[in-house]
Design a protein around this motif. Structure first.
Motif, PDB file in Angstrom:
ATOM      1  N   GLU A 189       0.808  -1.217   0.000  1.00  0.00           N
ATOM      2  CA  GLU A 189       0.000   0.000   0.000  1.00  0.00           C
ATOM      3  C   GLU A 189       0.843   1.270   0.000  1.00  0.00           C
ATOM      4  O   GLU A 189       0.358   2.340  -0.386  1.00  0.00           O
ATOM      5  CB  GLU A 189      -0.929   0.012   1.226  1.00  0.00           C
ATOM      6  N   TYR A 190       2.093   1.180   0.437  1.00  0.00           N
ATOM      7  CA  TYR A 190       2.952   2.365   0.497  1.00  0.00           C
ATOM      8  C   TYR A 190       3.120   2.979  -0.891  1.00  0.00           C
ATOM      9  O   TYR A 190       3.498   2.310  -1.846  1.00  0.00           O
ATOM     10  CB  TYR A 190       4.324   1.997   1.068  1.00  0.00           C
ATOM     11  N   GLY A 191       2.813   4.255  -0.993  1.00  0.00           N
ATOM     12  CA  GLY A 191       2.960   4.971  -2.260  1.00  0.00           C
ATOM     13  C   GLY A 191       1.947   4.602  -3.313  1.00  0.00           C
ATOM     14  O   GLY A 191       2.038   5.047  -4.467  1.00  0.00           O
ATOM     15  N   LYS A 192       0.942   3.799  -2.954  1.00  0.00           N
ATOM     16  CA  LYS A 192      -0.058   3.360  -3.925  1.00  0.00           C
ATOM     17  C   LYS A 192      -1.314   4.226  -3.772  1.00  0.00           C
ATOM     18  O   LYS A 192      -2.208   3.937  -2.992  1.00  0.00           O
ATOM     19  CB  LYS A 192      -0.406   1.880  -3.704  1.00  0.00           C
ATOM     20  N   TYR A 193      -1.361   5.298  -4.513  1.00  0.00           N
ATOM     21  CA  TYR A 193      -2.557   6.128  -4.503  1.00  0.00           C
ATOM     22  C   TYR A 193      -2.804   6.625  -5.922  1.00  0.00           C
ATOM     23  O   TYR A 193      -1.882   6.810  -6.711  1.00  0.00           O
ATOM     24  CB  TYR A 193      -2.420   7.309  -3.537  1.00  0.00           C
ATOM     25  N   ASP A 194      -4.055   6.813  -6.246  1.00  0.00           N
ATOM     26  CA  ASP A 194      -4.437   7.347  -7.545  1.00  0.00           C
ATOM     27  C   ASP A 194      -5.133   8.683  -7.324  1.00  0.00           C
ATOM     28  O   ASP A 194      -5.825   8.892  -6.326  1.00  0.00           O
ATOM     29  CB  ASP A 194      -5.390   6.389  -8.272  1.00  0.00           C
ATOM     30  N   ILE A 195      -4.926   9.595  -8.271  1.00  0.00           N
ATOM     31  CA  ILE A 195      -5.515  10.921  -8.196  1.00  0.00           C
ATOM     32  C   ILE A 195      -6.493  11.082  -9.350  1.00  0.00           C
ATOM     33  O   ILE A 195      -6.208  10.663 -10.485  1.00  0.00           O
ATOM     34  CB  ILE A 195      -4.430  12.017  -8.268  1.00  0.00           C
ATOM     35  N   THR A 196      -7.628  11.694  -9.071  1.00  0.00           N
ATOM     36  CA  THR A 196      -8.612  11.965 -10.108  1.00  0.00           C
ATOM     37  C   THR A 196      -9.065  13.407 -10.002  1.00  0.00           C
ATOM     38  O   THR A 196      -8.873  14.051  -8.967  1.00  0.00           O
ATOM     39  CB  THR A 196      -9.824  11.018  -9.984  1.00  0.00           C
ATOM     40  N   ASN A 197      -9.638  13.929 -11.064  1.00  0.00           N
ATOM     41  CA  ASN A 197     -10.217  15.268 -11.035  1.00  0.00           C
ATOM     42  C   ASN A 197     -11.730  15.144 -11.010  1.00  0.00           C
ATOM     43  O   ASN A 197     -12.319  14.467 -11.857  1.00  0.00           O
ATOM     44  CB  ASN A 197      -9.763  16.086 -12.250  1.00  0.00           C
ATOM     45  N   ASN A 198     -12.349  15.770 -10.017  1.00  0.00           N
ATOM     46  CA  ASN A 198     -13.806  15.669  -9.873  1.00  0.00           C
ATOM     47  C   ASN A 198     -14.546  16.763 -10.637  1.00  0.00           C
ATOM     48  O   ASN A 198     -15.741  16.970 -10.425  1.00  0.00           O
ATOM     49  CB  ASN A 198     -14.193  15.708  -8.390  1.00  0.00           C
ATOM     50  N   GLY A 199     -13.828  17.453 -11.537  1.00  0.00           N
ATOM     51  CA  GLY A 199     -14.428  18.534 -12.300  1.00  0.00           C
ATOM     52  C   GLY A 199     -14.202  19.889 -11.683  1.00  0.00           C
ATOM     53  O   GLY A 199     -14.438  20.910 -12.326  1.00  0.00           O
ATOM     54  N   LYS A 200     -13.734  19.889 -10.426  1.00  0.00           N
ATOM     55  CA  LYS A 200     -13.461  21.138  -9.720  1.00  0.00           C
ATOM     56  C   LYS A 200     -12.008  21.217  -9.266  1.00  0.00           C
ATOM     57  O   LYS A 200     -11.401  22.275  -9.277  1.00  0.00           O
ATOM     58  CB  LYS A 200     -14.393  21.266  -8.518  1.00  0.00           C
ATOM     59  N   TYR A 248      -9.765  23.441  -4.189  1.00  0.00           N
ATOM     60  CA  TYR A 248     -10.354  22.503  -3.226  1.00  0.00           C
ATOM     61  C   TYR A 248     -11.024  23.292  -2.093  1.00  0.00           C
ATOM     62  O   TYR A 248     -12.191  23.056  -1.747  1.00  0.00           O
ATOM     63  CB  TYR A 248      -9.242  21.610  -2.681  1.00  0.00           C
ATOM     64  N   MET A 249     -10.305  24.266  -1.526  1.00  0.00           N
ATOM     65  CA  MET A 249     -10.846  25.059  -0.417  1.00  0.00           C
ATOM     66  C   MET A 249     -12.167  25.717  -0.764  1.00  0.00           C
ATOM     67  O   MET A 249     -13.125  25.685   0.019  1.00  0.00           O
ATOM     68  CB  MET A 249      -9.861  26.170  -0.029  1.00  0.00           C
ATOM     69  N   ILE A 250     -12.213  26.345  -1.935  1.00  0.00           N
ATOM     70  CA  ILE A 250     -13.375  27.160  -2.262  1.00  0.00           C
ATOM     71  C   ILE A 250     -14.602  26.305  -2.556  1.00  0.00           C
ATOM     72  O   ILE A 250     -15.723  26.801  -2.628  1.00  0.00           O
ATOM     73  CB  ILE A 250     -13.053  28.106  -3.439  1.00  0.00           C
ATOM     74  N   ASN A 251     -14.397  25.005  -2.706  1.00  0.00           N
ATOM     75  CA  ASN A 251     -15.517  24.094  -2.938  1.00  0.00           C
ATOM     76  C   ASN A 251     -15.911  23.285  -1.702  1.00  0.00           C
ATOM     77  O   ASN A 251     -16.824  22.466  -1.763  1.00  0.00           O
ATOM     78  CB  ASN A 251     -15.182  23.144  -4.087  1.00  0.00           C
ATOM     79  N   GLU A 252     -15.214  23.501  -0.578  1.00  0.00           N
ATOM     80  CA  GLU A 252     -15.560  22.820   0.662  1.00  0.00           C
ATOM     81  C   GLU A 252     -16.681  23.570   1.393  1.00  0.00           C
ATOM     82  O   GLU A 252     -16.951  24.739   1.118  1.00  0.00           O
ATOM     83  CB  GLU A 252     -14.343  22.740   1.589  1.00  0.00           C
ATOM     84  N   LYS A 253     -17.306  22.898   2.338  1.00  0.00           N
ATOM     85  CA  LYS A 253     -18.290  23.565   3.195  1.00  0.00           C
ATOM     86  C   LYS A 253     -17.686  23.740   4.584  1.00  0.00           C
ATOM     87  O   LYS A 253     -16.868  22.929   5.032  1.00  0.00           O
ATOM     88  CB  LYS A 253     -19.588  22.767   3.258  1.00  0.00           C
ATOM     89  N   TYR A 254     -18.103  24.801   5.271  1.00  0.00           N
ATOM     90  CA  TYR A 254     -17.482  25.200   6.523  1.00  0.00           C
ATOM     91  C   TYR A 254     -18.531  25.617   7.546  1.00  0.00           C
ATOM     92  O   TYR A 254     -19.666  25.964   7.200  1.00  0.00           O
ATOM     93  CB  TYR A 254     -16.539  26.393   6.285  1.00  0.00           C
ATOM     94  N   HIS A 255     -18.106  25.594   8.805  1.00  0.00           N
ATOM     95  CA  HIS A 255     -18.838  26.253   9.878  1.00  0.00           C
ATOM     96  C   HIS A 255     -18.058  27.496  10.286  1.00  0.00           C
ATOM     97  O   HIS A 255     -16.815  27.481  10.279  1.00  0.00           O
ATOM     98  CB  HIS A 255     -18.951  25.342  11.110  1.00  0.00           C
ATOM     99  N   PRO A 256     -18.723  28.592  10.664  1.00  0.00           N
ATOM    100  CA  PRO A 256     -17.986  29.700  11.269  1.00  0.00           C
ATOM    101  C   PRO A 256     -17.173  29.187  12.459  1.00  0.00           C
ATOM    102  O   PRO A 256     -17.653  28.379  13.249  1.00  0.00           O
ATOM    103  CB  PRO A 256     -19.104  30.647  11.729  1.00  0.00           C
ATOM    104  N   GLY A 257     -15.924  29.627  12.554  1.00  0.00           N
ATOM    105  CA  GLY A 257     -15.041  29.127  13.602  1.00  0.00           C
ATOM    106  C   GLY A 257     -14.150  27.994  13.164  1.00  0.00           C
ATOM    107  O   GLY A 257     -13.275  27.557  13.926  1.00  0.00           O
TER     108      GLY A 257
END
Length: 360
Positions: A145-156, A242-251
């Motif tokens: 599993e070490y170093g085994k990751y795949d990256i995709t684009n979700n359109g954003k 990524y940040m601008i598409n996340e949801k947040y709570h104040p604080g």
């Protein structure tokens, strides 16, 4: 310009905003980046994704004066509007830059590791790095599993592909943080490339999992979670998309932990403008220290002890921002249905750009 066929390349949010800005002009064709596009079908290309230094390779044979880069203006607006949103909604932000080149005296073994001259999964190396963490040692020795990751684009933006494993799990595009509360009032969102994702340890020993346990111990009733928003190999532009598409709570608190920059000058300008902190903790691993060897491989990936050091550092930064008795609040999201603030519309720089295009 209205008589010409124009190809506009960008992520889906950018394309939607650009369409609004040019009033959905039917002469414009919109596309996400793809090798299947035929440039010769268009009279002009507007590219908001690729640096113009790469245009000769990407658009081989296409007239250079018919290609316009939107990347710098787009990047500047993205940095500015994201941090403006955080400031407006009581979301604190920290940028943390760190590199092993800051360590005052790397020894010859550490230099060899960074040069890729030491196998990260060899038993000798694993024993040096993980003598006090049997689970992560086994993870490295097995190597499946070490170093085994795949990256995709979700359109954003880019995200890790979901996976279930013995040691490493990604759920809904985020590396698993252990020990999170079942109910959440606030979240610490940590963005960045491999240093945030933490590929050289199991789920329980990422810096996010260490930080989660620090918060749980210090504020057991706080209902604060830590999100691992790490995406290996990406830069600050992807972090902010990524940040601008996340949801947040104040604080909430946002940390961008990266040294892979897209226009560092524009990033520093936006951070300064909105009164946030740009931090370089140069002394964290200066010697002598008691952490032993912590650099795992030529990519500069770090082991569990280094992750714990960064977690303690992050906690020292954000503990003043955390409210154990925070009230429950609804999620907020940039450019949501209730907040149609488009970061391209009504922008004076964009208007100048569109005027320029009309003259072509």
């Amino acid at each position: 310009m209205d008589t010409k066929k124009v190809l506009v390349i960008g992520n889906k949010d950018f394309l939607r905003s650009f369409m609004d800005a040019v009033n959905k002009n039917p002469k414009y064709t919109y596309a996400v980046p793809s090798s299947n596009l035929n440039w010769n079908n268009y009279d002009f290309i507007i590219d908001s994704v690729n640096d113009e230094n790469t245009f000769s390779t990407i658009y081989c044979g296409y007239p250079r004066n018919h290609i316009s880069s939107f990347i710098s203006l787009y990047t500047e607006m993205l940095y500015d509007k994201t941090l403006e949103f955080f400031k407006k909604n009581n979301i604190n932000f920290y940028y943390v830059e760190y590199s092993w080149s800051m360590v005052n005296c790397l020894d010859n073994y550490e230099k060899a590791v960074l040069a890729g001259q030491v196998s990260p999964t060899s038993s000798e190396h694993v024993n040096k790095l993980y003598y006090d963490n049997q689970e992560s040692a086994q993870y490295m020795l097995e190597g499946a599993e070490y170093g085994k990751y795949d990256i995709t684009n979700n359109g954003k933006h880019n995200v890790p592909v979901d996976r279930r494993g013995k040691y490493c799990n990604v759920i809904n595009g985020k590396r698993l943080t252990t020990d999170t509360p079942t109910k959440i009032k606030n979240t610490i969102h940590i963005f960045g490339p491999c240093g945030t994702y933490c590929p050289a340890v199991t789920d329980a020993y990422t810096l996010e999992s260490y930080l989660q346990r620090l918060i749980n111990n210090a504020m057991p009733d706080s209902l604060i979670s830590v999100d691992n928003c790490g995406v290996p190999g990406t830069d600050t532009l992807n972090d902010f998309e990524y940040m601008i598409n996340e949801k947040y709570h104040p604080g909430d608190v946002v940390i961008d932990f990266s040294l892979i920059f897209n226009r560092q000058d524009l990033l520093k300008k936006a951070i300064s403008k909105h009164g946030f902190d740009y931090l370089i903790p140069r002394d964290l691993f200066n010697k002598p220290h008691s952490y032993g060897y912590v650099i795992v491989d030529g990519g500069g990936h770090k082991n569990h002890r280094a992750n714990e050091v960064f977690a303690k550092y992050f906690y020292s930064l954000i503990k003043k921002d955390l409210n154990e008795n925070a009230p429950e609040t609804p999620y907020i999201k940039y450019n949501s249905d209730n907040d149609k603030e488009d970061f391209l519309n009504n922008n004076p720089e964009l208007k100048k750009y569109l005027c320029f295009l009309k003259k072509i």
